[in-house]
Design an enzyme around this catalytic site. Structure first.
Site, short mmCIF file in Angstrom:
data_model
loop_
_atom_site.label_atom_id
_atom_site.label_comp_id
_atom_site.label_asym_id
_atom_site.label_seq_id
_atom_site.Cartn_x
_atom_site.Cartn_y
_atom_site.Cartn_z
CG ASP A 141 1.37 4.19 4.30
OD1 ASP A 141 0.20 3.93 4.76
OD2 ASP A 141 2.45 3.16 4.33
CG ASP A 170 7.97 1.06 12.70
OD1 ASP A 170 8.39 1.60 11.68
OD2 ASP A 170 7.54 0.30 12.45
CG ASP A 221 -0.26 -0.31 2.47
OD1 ASP A 221 0.99 0.23 2.78
OD2 ASP A 221 -0.80 -1.01 3.47
P1 ATP Z 1 3.81 -2.69 5.10
O1 ATP Z 1 2.35 -1.79 4.74
O2 ATP Z 1 4.42 -3.28 3.98
O3 ATP Z 1 2.99 -3.84 5.97
P2 ATP Z 1 4.58 -0.45 6.29
O4 ATP Z 1 6.21 -0.03 6.77
O5 ATP Z 1 4.24 0.40 5.28
O6 ATP Z 1 4.73 -1.69 5.94
P3 ATP Z 1 2.56 0.58 7.85
O7 ATP Z 1 1.63 -0.31 8.84
O8 ATP Z 1 1.49 0.51 6.69
O9 ATP Z 1 3.84 -0.43 7.68
O10 ATP Z 1 2.73 1.73 8.19
C1 ATP Z 1 3.28 3.06 7.52
C2 ATP Z 1 4.53 3.72 8.32
O11 ATP Z 1 4.04 4.16 9.44
C3 ATP Z 1 5.63 2.68 8.68
O12 ATP Z 1 6.40 2.50 7.55
C4 ATP Z 1 6.14 3.44 9.81
O13 ATP Z 1 6.98 4.55 9.35
C5 ATP Z 1 4.98 4.18 10.59
N1 ATP Z 1 4.56 3.31 11.46
C6 ATP Z 1 3.49 2.32 11.39
N2 ATP Z 1 3.28 1.55 12.67
C7 ATP Z 1 4.15 2.13 13.34
C8 ATP Z 1 4.24 1.98 14.68
N3 ATP Z 1 3.58 1.00 15.49
N4 ATP Z 1 5.16 2.70 15.51
C9 ATP Z 1 5.99 3.61 14.68
N5 ATP Z 1 5.84 4.00 13.53
C10 ATP Z 1 4.81 3.06 12.82
MG MG Z 2 2.19 0.54 4.51
#
Ligand code: ATP
Ligand code: MG
Length: 401
Positions: free
Chosen positions: A19, A99, A17
């Site tokens: 963001d 994170d 996805d």
């Molecule tokens: P994927 O979508 O591939 O599972 P992602 O890294 O994009 O991985 P998301 O859950 O979509 O994960 O979150 C988007 C972004 O928001 C992350 O890359 C991170 O920068 C931030 N983020 C998400 N969850 C947390 C958290 N629990 N603590 C700190 N930052 C977070």
């Molecule tokens: Mg994501």
């Protein structure tokens, strides 16, 4: 664009996805896009919809430490866990509350530049997961970050940098403080994203699994639990393969697999107490599911079918007469049969019985109705089934029906 999308593109992978992050406030984004919705309380953001898809748009947030203790938009519990995080800031504030460094890269579509404040690009290149800031503080703020560490390590094949890995075992129990509904979402991401088998190993390795599935973990730690472990591993490998092949997977089946050990154990106790096989499995499923809701909540729409397919298991022992066709036409037959196969692969059910149920499905309904234990031969080349055709619906004259 920020987060996993930038990371995955740098790795040459297709982002799951996208963001987006902006200095516009959620309300402003909401006003800018007609097709958008404000969501979330703990973490407010906007979903901008495009057809059936949407892009998540967040507003830059300020680092937790720089905020007034009694600010209503930023709440923590006594252990430092962040309960609410709606204090807005600049991009320079925003980066430090992400994170992992690999998840904290910003891609600016105005000039195609990548903004890297914390060495994320090098860590992506080297395949390293490094928590931003002091790892222990960051895990205490949000214990889900430990689950995310396991998930990203599994999904990306990254290794956890030693300082980020060190406090995990000790802090693993903090996961049990996370609301059960949020953990349900995390469990789906861990086990239904194509990397379930490795995720399971890592969760066990870091002592996280027992805080997600306490009853199952107890059974796994018993000496004679080899077949339950085998069943889980087999099922998770199958799930990963199905996802790789683009086939659907269901949370009901996943939870049936993960809870089967404790359910089977409790059912055996009830059976020994004189209860029928069917009733003891049903009751055991209810009790184990009820206890499980404390850690990871399972919505009703998933545990009802799950309970049903588990309670159906003893019925596979009947290979005679009417009961066969009744089971075959049960709406949950397919899932229950897949579960039977799994049990047979794990050495829990006679493979011949599983084979029998595999073969019976290749027969015509008439043949199934006959005493099913007599072998039915089909002449080579003969059609398998004769289906009665339903009359076709009339088609509109322009052919668009
Ligand atoms: P994927 O979508 O591939 O599972 P992602 O890294 O994009 O991985 P998301 O859950 O979509 O994960 O979150 C988007 C972004 O928001 C992350 O890359 C991170 O920068 C931030 N983020 C998400 N969850 C947390 C958290 N629990 N603590 C700190 N930052 C977070
Ligand atoms: Mg994501």
């Amino acid at each position: 664009m920020v987060g996993g999308g930038v990371r995955d593109l740098l790795l040459g992978r297709e982002p799951k996805d996208i963001d987006v992050v902006t200095d516009a406030l959620p309300e402003q984004v909401r006003q800018l896009f007609r097709n958008s919705r404000l969501i979330g309380r703990r973490f407010r953001l906007v979903h901008v919809h495009f057809g059936s898809d949407y892009v998540e748009v967040a507003t830059f947030r300020a680092n937790a430490d720089e905020v007034d203790e009694d600010d209503a938009d930023h709440e923590r519990d006594h252990g430092g866990r962040i309960l609410r995080d709606n204090v807005y800031g600049s991009i320079e504030d925003d980066v430090w509350r992400r994170d992992f460094t690999a998840n904290a890269l910003y891609y600016n579509i105005a000039d195609f530049s990548i903004w890297d404040y914390c060495g994320g690009a090098a860590d992506v290149r080297d395949g390293v997961l490094r928590l931003i800031g002091d790892p222990e503080t960051r895990y205490r703020e949000d214990p889900v970050r430990m689950l995310r560490a396991a998930r990203f390590a599994a999904k990306l094949g990254f290794r956890l940098e030693p300082a980020s890995e060190a406090p995990m075992r000790e802090l693993a129990s903090l996961v049990s403080q996370v609301p059960a509904a949020r953990l349900f979402e995390e469990v789906l991401k861990l086990f239904l994203s194509g990397h379930a088998a490795i995720s399971f190993d890592l969760l066990q390795h870091y002592g996280l699994f027992r805080h997600l599935f306490p009853a199952s973990d107890r059974v796994l730690s018993e000496e004679q639990a080899g077949d339950f472990r085998m069943l889980i591993q087999q099922a998770l490998n199958n799930t990963d393969k199905r996802i790789a092949d683009g086939l659907p997977v269901t949370p009901a089946f996943l939870f049936a697999v993960l809870l089967w050990g404790p359910i089977r154990e409790l059912a055996a106790v009830k059976l020994a107490g004189g209860m029928s096989e069917f009733a003891s499995l049903g009751e055991a499923a209810d009790e184990v599911i009820a206890a499980q809701q404390e850690s990871v909540s399972i919505p009703r729409r998933f545990f009802i079918p799950m309970r049903e397919m588990l309670a159906m298991q003893p019925r596979f022992k009947n290979t005679q007469g009417k009961r066969v066709s009744r089971l075959l036409s049960h709406p949950r037959f397919r899932a229950a049969y897949d579960f039977l196969l799994l049990r047979s692969q794990a050495g829990e059910v006679d493979p011949e019985l599983a084979q029998w149920w595999t073969e019976i499905q290749t027969r015509t309904p008439e043949q199934q109705g006959q005493n099913a234990s007599t072998p039915v031969a089909r002449p080579a080349g003969a059609p398998r089934k004769r289906r009665r055709r339903r009359p076709r619906k009339a088609t509109a004259p322009d052919g668009n029906g």
